[in-house]
Scaffold this motif. Structure first.
Motif, PDB file in Angstrom:
ATOM      1  N   ILE A  73       0.831  -1.204   0.000  1.00 34.72           N
ATOM      2  CA  ILE A  73       0.000   0.000   0.000  1.00 34.72           C
ATOM      3  C   ILE A  73       0.871   1.262   0.000  1.00 34.72           C
ATOM      4  O   ILE A  73       0.492   2.274  -0.585  1.00 34.72           O
ATOM      5  CB  ILE A  73      -0.959  -0.018   1.217  1.00 34.72           C
ATOM      6  CG1 ILE A  73      -2.163   0.894   0.937  1.00 34.72           C
ATOM      7  CG2 ILE A  73      -0.290   0.430   2.493  1.00 34.72           C
ATOM      8  CD1 ILE A  73      -3.284   0.733   1.944  1.00 34.72           C
ATOM      9  N   PHE A  74       2.047   1.183   0.615  1.00 39.86           N
ATOM     10  CA  PHE A  74       2.940   2.352   0.614  1.00 39.86           C
ATOM     11  C   PHE A  74       3.480   2.609  -0.793  1.00 39.86           C
ATOM     12  O   PHE A  74       3.603   3.753  -1.223  1.00 39.86           O
ATOM     13  CB  PHE A  74       4.081   2.141   1.611  1.00 39.86           C
ATOM     14  CG  PHE A  74       3.610   2.004   3.036  1.00 39.86           C
ATOM     15  CD1 PHE A  74       3.125   3.106   3.724  1.00 39.86           C
ATOM     16  CD2 PHE A  74       3.624   0.776   3.671  1.00 39.86           C
ATOM     17  CE1 PHE A  74       2.677   2.993   5.029  1.00 39.86           C
ATOM     18  CE2 PHE A  74       3.174   0.643   4.980  1.00 39.86           C
ATOM     19  CZ  PHE A  74       2.697   1.749   5.654  1.00 39.86           C
ATOM     20  N   GLY A  75       3.827   1.524  -1.501  1.00 36.84           N
ATOM     21  CA  GLY A  75       4.281   1.678  -2.879  1.00 36.84           C
ATOM     22  C   GLY A  75       3.197   2.252  -3.769  1.00 36.84           C
ATOM     23  O   GLY A  75       3.472   3.107  -4.632  1.00 36.84           O
ATOM     24  N   ILE A  76       1.961   1.808  -3.560  1.00 34.64           N
ATOM     25  CA  ILE A  76       0.832   2.316  -4.358  1.00 34.64           C
ATOM     26  C   ILE A  76       0.626   3.809  -4.102  1.00 34.64           C
ATOM     27  O   ILE A  76       0.412   4.594  -5.028  1.00 34.64           O
ATOM     28  CB  ILE A  76      -0.439   1.514  -4.018  1.00 34.64           C
ATOM     29  CG1 ILE A  76      -0.293   0.070  -4.508  1.00 34.64           C
ATOM     30  CG2 ILE A  76      -1.666   2.169  -4.636  1.00 34.64           C
ATOM     31  CD1 ILE A  76      -1.386  -0.857  -4.015  1.00 34.64           C
ATOM     32  N   PHE A  77       0.712   4.215  -2.834  1.00 33.66           N
ATOM     33  CA  PHE A  77       0.532   5.630  -2.516  1.00 33.66           C
ATOM     34  C   PHE A  77       1.676   6.482  -3.069  1.00 33.66           C
ATOM     35  O   PHE A  77       1.455   7.609  -3.522  1.00 33.66           O
ATOM     36  CB  PHE A  77       0.406   5.814  -1.001  1.00 33.66           C
ATOM     37  CG  PHE A  77      -0.998   5.689  -0.507  1.00 33.66           C
ATOM     38  CD1 PHE A  77      -1.627   4.453  -0.453  1.00 33.66           C
ATOM     39  CD2 PHE A  77      -1.718   6.794  -0.107  1.00 33.66           C
ATOM     40  CE1 PHE A  77      -2.933   4.324  -0.019  1.00 33.66           C
ATOM     41  CE2 PHE A  77      -3.036   6.683   0.331  1.00 33.66           C
ATOM     42  CZ  PHE A  77      -3.634   5.432   0.379  1.00 33.66           C
ATOM     43  N   LEU A  78       2.889   5.953  -3.046  1.00 32.55           N
ATOM     44  CA  LEU A  78       4.017   6.697  -3.621  1.00 32.55           C
ATOM     45  C   LEU A  78       3.835   6.869  -5.125  1.00 32.55           C
ATOM     46  O   LEU A  78       4.117   7.940  -5.681  1.00 32.55           O
ATOM     47  CB  LEU A  78       5.326   5.957  -3.324  1.00 32.55           C
ATOM     48  CG  LEU A  78       5.883   6.114  -1.918  1.00 32.55           C
ATOM     49  CD1 LEU A  78       7.121   5.244  -1.727  1.00 32.55           C
ATOM     50  CD2 LEU A  78       6.223   7.584  -1.641  1.00 32.55           C
ATOM     51  N   LEU A  79       3.358   5.815  -5.787  1.00 24.54           N
ATOM     52  CA  LEU A  79       3.089   5.909  -7.224  1.00 24.54           C
ATOM     53  C   LEU A  79       2.027   6.962  -7.507  1.00 24.54           C
ATOM     54  O   LEU A  79       2.163   7.776  -8.434  1.00 24.54           O
ATOM     55  CB  LEU A  79       2.622   4.542  -7.753  1.00 24.54           C
ATOM     56  CG  LEU A  79       2.148   4.507  -9.209  1.00 24.54           C
ATOM     57  CD1 LEU A  79       3.308   4.841 -10.148  1.00 24.54           C
ATOM     58  CD2 LEU A  79       1.575   3.139  -9.557  1.00 24.54           C
ATOM     59  N   ALA A  80       0.972   6.967  -6.685  1.00 25.39           N
ATOM     60  CA  ALA A  80      -0.095   7.954  -6.877  1.00 25.39           C
ATOM     61  C   ALA A  80       0.428   9.381  -6.681  1.00 25.39           C
ATOM     62  O   ALA A  80       0.105  10.279  -7.459  1.00 25.39           O
ATOM     63  CB  ALA A  80      -1.234   7.669  -5.891  1.00 25.39           C
ATOM     64  N   LEU A  81       1.255   9.579  -5.655  1.00 25.23           N
ATOM     65  CA  LEU A  81       1.820  10.916  -5.418  1.00 25.23           C
ATOM     66  C   LEU A  81       2.684  11.360  -6.595  1.00 25.23           C
ATOM     67  O   LEU A  81       2.674  12.538  -6.990  1.00 25.23           O
ATOM     68  CB  LEU A  81       2.644  10.909  -4.129  1.00 25.23           C
ATOM     69  CG  LEU A  81       1.849  10.789  -2.820  1.00 25.23           C
ATOM     70  CD1 LEU A  81       2.793  10.671  -1.623  1.00 25.23           C
ATOM     71  CD2 LEU A  81       0.946  12.010  -2.653  1.00 25.23           C
ATOM     72  N   SER A  82       3.419  10.417  -7.188  1.00 31.56           N
ATOM     73  CA  SER A  82       4.244  10.735  -8.361  1.00 31.56           C
ATOM     74  C   SER A  82       3.364  11.167  -9.534  1.00 31.56           C
ATOM     75  O   SER A  82       3.690  12.116 -10.259  1.00 31.56           O
ATOM     76  CB  SER A  82       5.093   9.524  -8.756  1.00 31.56           C
ATOM     77  OG  SER A  82       5.910   9.111  -7.688  1.00 31.56           O
ATOM     78  N   LEU A 139      -7.128   0.400  -8.320  1.00 29.59           N
ATOM     79  CA  LEU A 139      -7.111  -0.925  -8.956  1.00 29.59           C
ATOM     80  C   LEU A 139      -5.948  -1.752  -8.419  1.00 29.59           C
ATOM     81  O   LEU A 139      -6.116  -2.944  -8.103  1.00 29.59           O
ATOM     82  CB  LEU A 139      -6.994  -0.759 -10.473  1.00 29.59           C
ATOM     83  CG  LEU A 139      -6.828  -2.050 -11.278  1.00 29.59           C
ATOM     84  CD1 LEU A 139      -8.065  -2.935 -11.141  1.00 29.59           C
ATOM     85  CD2 LEU A 139      -6.550  -1.740 -12.750  1.00 29.59           C
ATOM     86  N   LEU A 140      -4.771  -1.143  -8.303  1.00 30.01           N
ATOM     87  CA  LEU A 140      -3.615  -1.863  -7.743  1.00 30.01           C
ATOM     88  C   LEU A 140      -3.887  -2.285  -6.301  1.00 30.01           C
ATOM     89  O   LEU A 140      -3.470  -3.362  -5.867  1.00 30.01           O
ATOM     90  CB  LEU A 140      -2.372  -0.965  -7.797  1.00 30.01           C
ATOM     91  CG  LEU A 140      -1.881  -0.582  -9.199  1.00 30.01           C
ATOM     92  CD1 LEU A 140      -0.641   0.307  -9.090  1.00 30.01           C
ATOM     93  CD2 LEU A 140      -1.564  -1.812 -10.034  1.00 30.01           C
ATOM     94  N   LEU A 141      -4.596  -1.435  -5.564  1.00 32.78           N
ATOM     95  CA  LEU A 141      -4.944  -1.753  -4.171  1.00 32.78           C
ATOM     96  C   LEU A 141      -5.809  -3.014  -4.103  1.00 32.78           C
ATOM     97  O   LEU A 141      -5.570  -3.903  -3.284  1.00 32.78           O
ATOM     98  CB  LEU A 141      -5.688  -0.567  -3.556  1.00 32.78           C
ATOM     99  CG  LEU A 141      -6.104  -0.713  -2.093  1.00 32.78           C
ATOM    100  CD1 LEU A 141      -4.895  -0.522  -1.184  1.00 32.78           C
ATOM    101  CD2 LEU A 141      -7.180   0.314  -1.740  1.00 32.78           C
TER     102      LEU A 141
END
Length: 270
Positions: A21-30, A63-65
């Protein structure tokens, strides 16, 4: 209901602790940060692009989540055999499925709320830099679009629970969920195309038409939850139309989880 709440809370906490979930949030912030740069490079239809990119980032991250966090929440219990400890308590298998699903639904709502906040900040920054491109902009449409994205993800999660109730592995559940996602987003447009092929000058066999119509009625129509274009252009949306979309999502999700609970109750574990 009392037995569902502890399961729901435990599932939500498990999801929050998942490293993915941390990787997904970092991707979203990017993606939110890239929104400003993309709009600066295009300089055409900036308002539409800003809204489209921000909402697409929320939808893709969600979707990734569902695929990499939600599916593992159930698979982990099965793979580690911890499900026996849960089912040893006075709780039915159907209640177990509902508790897990409600926990995942709560995780989706909280995650989309945070991601939505990032999307709003991203759009606001572009709007501040290029105000002339936002003459027909309204925040209400963005909030509706975020709500429907959350509902679409909850429906997709319900489908993943249905597949997990009979699938032999989490990989099979993942593949079936991804297939359902793409069919759900494209089958309505394909149905229109195969039912009137003369409009684009192609020929379609009767078998193909029947297959597409079967898929249309079997899989959920996820495209109805996508109102990015309406939000970007501030197009009016009927309250009755929105009401029926919400009802459609809730009923389809409820049916999918109920069937998942029924199948899971009859499943034999090694």
């Amino acid at each position: 209901m009392k037995s569902l709440v502890p399961l729901m809370v435990i599932t939500f906490k498990e999801g929050i602790r998942n490293r993915a979930i941390f990787g997904i949030f970092l991707l979203a912030l990017s993606l939110f940060a890239a929104n400003f740069l993309i709009c600066g490079m295009i300089m055409q239809e900036v308002g539409k692009v800003a809204v489209d990119v921000a909402l697409s980032a929320v939808s893709f991250s969600g979707l990734l989540l569902v695929l990499f966090v939600g599916i593992n929440l159930l698979a982990k219990d099965l793979d580690r055999r911890t499900i026996y400890m849960v089912l040893a308590r006075p709780i039915s298998r159907a209640q177990y499925i509902w508790g897990k699903f409600l926990g995942m639904a709560l995780l989706i709502i909280v995650s989309v709320s945070f991601l939505g906040g990032g999307a709003l900040l991203s759009i606001a920054s572009v709007k501040w830099a290029y105000p002339s491109y936002f003459s027909r902009f309204a925040w209400g449409g963005i909030l509706w679009a975020l709500a429907l994205i959350a509902l679409m993800l909850i429906l997709l999660s319900a489908l993943s629970f249905l597949f997990a109730s009979f699938a032999s592995s989490s990989f099979v559940t993942l593949i079936l969920t991804v297939i359902s996602y793409f069919i759900g987003h494209g089958v309505a447009a394909i149905k229109v195309l195969v039912e009137a092929p003369q409009t684009v000058g192609i020929e379609v066999s009767a078998t193909t038409v029947r297959l597409v119509e079967t898929a249309y009625y079997l899989f959920p129509n996820l495209s109805v939850f996508d109102i990015k274009i309406q939000a970007a252009h501030n197009l009016p949306l009927s309250l009755m139309y929105m009401f029926w979309i919400v009802v459609y999502g809730i009923i389809y999700s409820g049916l999918a989880v109920t069937v998942a609970g029924f199948i899971f109750s009859r499943r034999e574990f090694p």
